[in-house]
Design an enzyme around this catalytic site. Structure first.
Site, PDB file in Angstrom:
ATOM      1  N   PRO A  57       0.596  -1.069  -0.133  1.00 21.09           N
ATOM      2  CA  PRO A  57      -0.387  -0.041  -0.039  1.00 21.09           C
ATOM      3  C   PRO A  57       1.070   1.265   0.091  1.00 21.09           C
ATOM      4  O   PRO A  57       1.745   1.437   0.610  1.00 21.09           O
ATOM      5  CB  PRO A  57      -0.533  -0.331   1.512  1.00 21.09           C
ATOM      6  CG  PRO A  57      -0.197  -1.197   2.034  1.00 21.09           C
ATOM      7  CD  PRO A  57       0.478  -1.847   1.275  1.00 21.09           C
ATOM      8  N   GLU A  58       0.489   2.713  -0.688  1.00 21.59           N
ATOM      9  CA  GLU A  58       0.909   3.645  -0.836  1.00 21.59           C
ATOM     10  C   GLU A  58       0.278   4.490   0.182  1.00 21.59           C
ATOM     11  O   GLU A  58      -0.634   4.212   0.546  1.00 21.59           O
ATOM     12  CB  GLU A  58       1.606   3.501  -2.560  1.00 21.59           C
ATOM     13  CG  GLU A  58       2.372   2.814  -2.549  1.00 21.59           C
ATOM     14  CD  GLU A  58       3.369   3.894  -4.181  1.00 21.59           C
ATOM     15  OE1 GLU A  58       3.248   4.533  -4.005  1.00 21.59           O
ATOM     16  OE2 GLU A  58       3.651   3.270  -5.043  1.00 21.59           O
ATOM     17  N   HIS A 108      -4.229 -15.340   9.625  1.00 22.28           N
ATOM     18  CA  HIS A 108      -3.423 -13.914   9.635  1.00 22.28           C
ATOM     19  C   HIS A 108      -3.793 -13.186  10.125  1.00 22.28           C
ATOM     20  O   HIS A 108      -3.254 -11.772  10.323  1.00 22.28           O
ATOM     21  CB  HIS A 108      -2.610 -13.279   8.325  1.00 22.28           C
ATOM     22  CG  HIS A 108      -2.166 -15.039   7.530  1.00 22.28           C
ATOM     23  ND1 HIS A 108      -1.040 -15.177   8.204  1.00 22.28           N
ATOM     24  CD2 HIS A 108      -2.590 -15.705   6.079  1.00 22.28           C
ATOM     25  CE1 HIS A 108      -0.851 -16.513   7.695  1.00 22.28           C
ATOM     26  NE2 HIS A 108      -1.624 -16.757   6.302  1.00 22.28           N
ATOM     27  N   ARG A 121       2.399 -11.516   5.653  1.00 22.41           N
ATOM     28  CA  ARG A 121       3.626 -11.342   5.337  1.00 22.41           C
ATOM     29  C   ARG A 121       4.669 -10.714   6.566  1.00 22.41           C
ATOM     30  O   ARG A 121       5.632 -11.208   6.657  1.00 22.41           O
ATOM     31  CB  ARG A 121       4.118 -11.008   4.575  1.00 22.41           C
ATOM     32  CG  ARG A 121       3.571 -11.001   2.558  1.00 22.41           C
ATOM     33  CD  ARG A 121       3.742 -10.981   1.797  1.00 22.41           C
ATOM     34  NE  ARG A 121       5.645 -10.375   1.228  1.00 22.41           N
ATOM     35  CZ  ARG A 121       6.025  -9.728   0.651  1.00 22.41           C
ATOM     36  NH1 ARG A 121       5.181  -9.546  -0.341  1.00 22.41           N
ATOM     37  NH2 ARG A 121       7.256 -10.320   0.055  1.00 22.41           N
ATOM     38  N   ARG A 165      22.227  17.429  -6.073  1.00 23.32           N
ATOM     39  CA  ARG A 165      22.202  15.683  -6.384  1.00 23.32           C
ATOM     40  C   ARG A 165      22.113  14.794  -7.685  1.00 23.32           C
ATOM     41  O   ARG A 165      21.519  15.268  -8.231  1.00 23.32           O
ATOM     42  CB  ARG A 165      20.004  16.041  -5.652  1.00 23.32           C
ATOM     43  CG  ARG A 165      20.175  13.823  -5.256  1.00 23.32           C
ATOM     44  CD  ARG A 165      18.587  14.052  -4.525  1.00 23.32           C
ATOM     45  NE  ARG A 165      18.750  14.865  -3.285  1.00 23.32           N
ATOM     46  CZ  ARG A 165      19.626  14.014  -1.995  1.00 23.32           C
ATOM     47  NH1 ARG A 165      18.776  12.900  -2.115  1.00 23.32           N
ATOM     48  NH2 ARG A 165      19.197  15.075  -0.959  1.00 23.32           N
TER      49      ARG A 165
END
Ligand SMILES: [Zn+2]
Length: 283
Positions: free
Chosen positions: A2-3, A100, A119, A162
């Protein structure tokens, strides 16, 4: 994984069921996820009222009325399930416990909020609310991409000198918090900037244009997450992921969606992760 838009969607889905409710019982079914749970976690949660459900980057922040905040990260595969909520729009029947389901919060209106994470890269910690920004998970995060601290001058200064590809610079959580692989690819395409270009070598007006591109990309994804909530009738009641159409992500070989661009979406690997982009309109 998920973002930010997915986490914000989870937050919006959970808040009507959780805000204002008291945690009557906390079932902690294992000692850890990615890291050990805080000491006496169940005891510290039980009896506390959730006064606010916020978000910082990809962390959910449950402010409790006892001066502590529960920090939650969904990790790679974490989901939140709402069952039996009286007040939420997403009421579903109590489902059988699953393998889970690691943490179950029983709320005083009979609802159950379950954290399911096959996970186990997820995280939960408890910390004092008044110094939450200095918690080790949050202390080094840059500004929120949708907040006031993220603006053109911030990005121009962060990119100056950068020598890393712009893709890596945008994934650096100290420069901007919460951006991940998918939405960086999407925002770079919208801004017409190649993911391979060195951050310090992009002309200032183009760096400035990245700010609205990032904001628009995230806002549209959050909007898509919002419509997934409105259609929320999934059998297992899990929050965390939604279908969303992308400009470039996972579209290798597909036609570019930029108006008038004859290009094809390519995939390259940068720092071990896939970048999708159009070499014709992204320079
Ligand atoms: Zn193109």
């Amino acid at each position: 994984m998920p973002e930010l838009p997915e986490v914000e969607t989870v937050r919006r889905g959970l808040s009507p069921a959780m805000e204002g409710r008291v945690i009557s019982r906390a079932e902690i079914r294992r000692p850890d996820l990615r890291w050990p749970f805080p000491e006496r976690m169940a005891e510290r949660l039980e009896g506390a009222r959730i006064t606010h459900l916020g978000r910082r980057s990809k962390y959910l922040l449950l402010t409790l009325d006892r001066g502590e905040t529960l920090i939650v990260h969904l990790g790679m595969s974490g989901r939140m399930l709402i069952e039996g909520a009286q007040t939420a729009a997403y009421r579903i029947e109590h489902a059988a416990p699953q393998k889970h389901d690691h943490v179950v919060l029983h709320l005083d209106d009979g609802a159950r909020i379950t954290f399911n994470d096959p996970r186990r890269f997820g995280t939960m910690d408890l910390a004092p609310s008044d110094s939450i920004d200095s918690h080790w998970l949050l202390a080094k995060l840059g500004p929120e991409p949708l907040g006031n601290g993220f603006d053109e001058s911030h990005l121009v200064a962060a990119f100056r000198g950068r020598n890393t590809p712009v893709k890596s610079a945008l994934l650096d959580q100290r420069i901007v918090a919460g951006l991940g692989n998918i939405y960086v690819c999407e925002a770079l395409h919208l801004a017409g900037i190649s993911p391979r270009r060195k951050a310090g070598q992009i002309a200032t007006p183009r760096v400035r244009a990245l700010v609205p591109a990032i904001r628009e990309t995230l806002a549209k994804a959050i909007e898509a997450g919002g419509s997934s909530l409105r259609n929320y009738r999934q059998a297992d009641g899990a929050l965390g992921y939604f279908q969303h159409s992308f400009r470039v992500y996972d579209r290798e070989g597909g036609p570019c969606v930029t108006p008038g661009c004859p290009g094809t979406i390519r995939r390259i690997v940068q720092s071990g992760r896939s970048s999708f982009y159009c070499a014709t309109c992204q320079r």
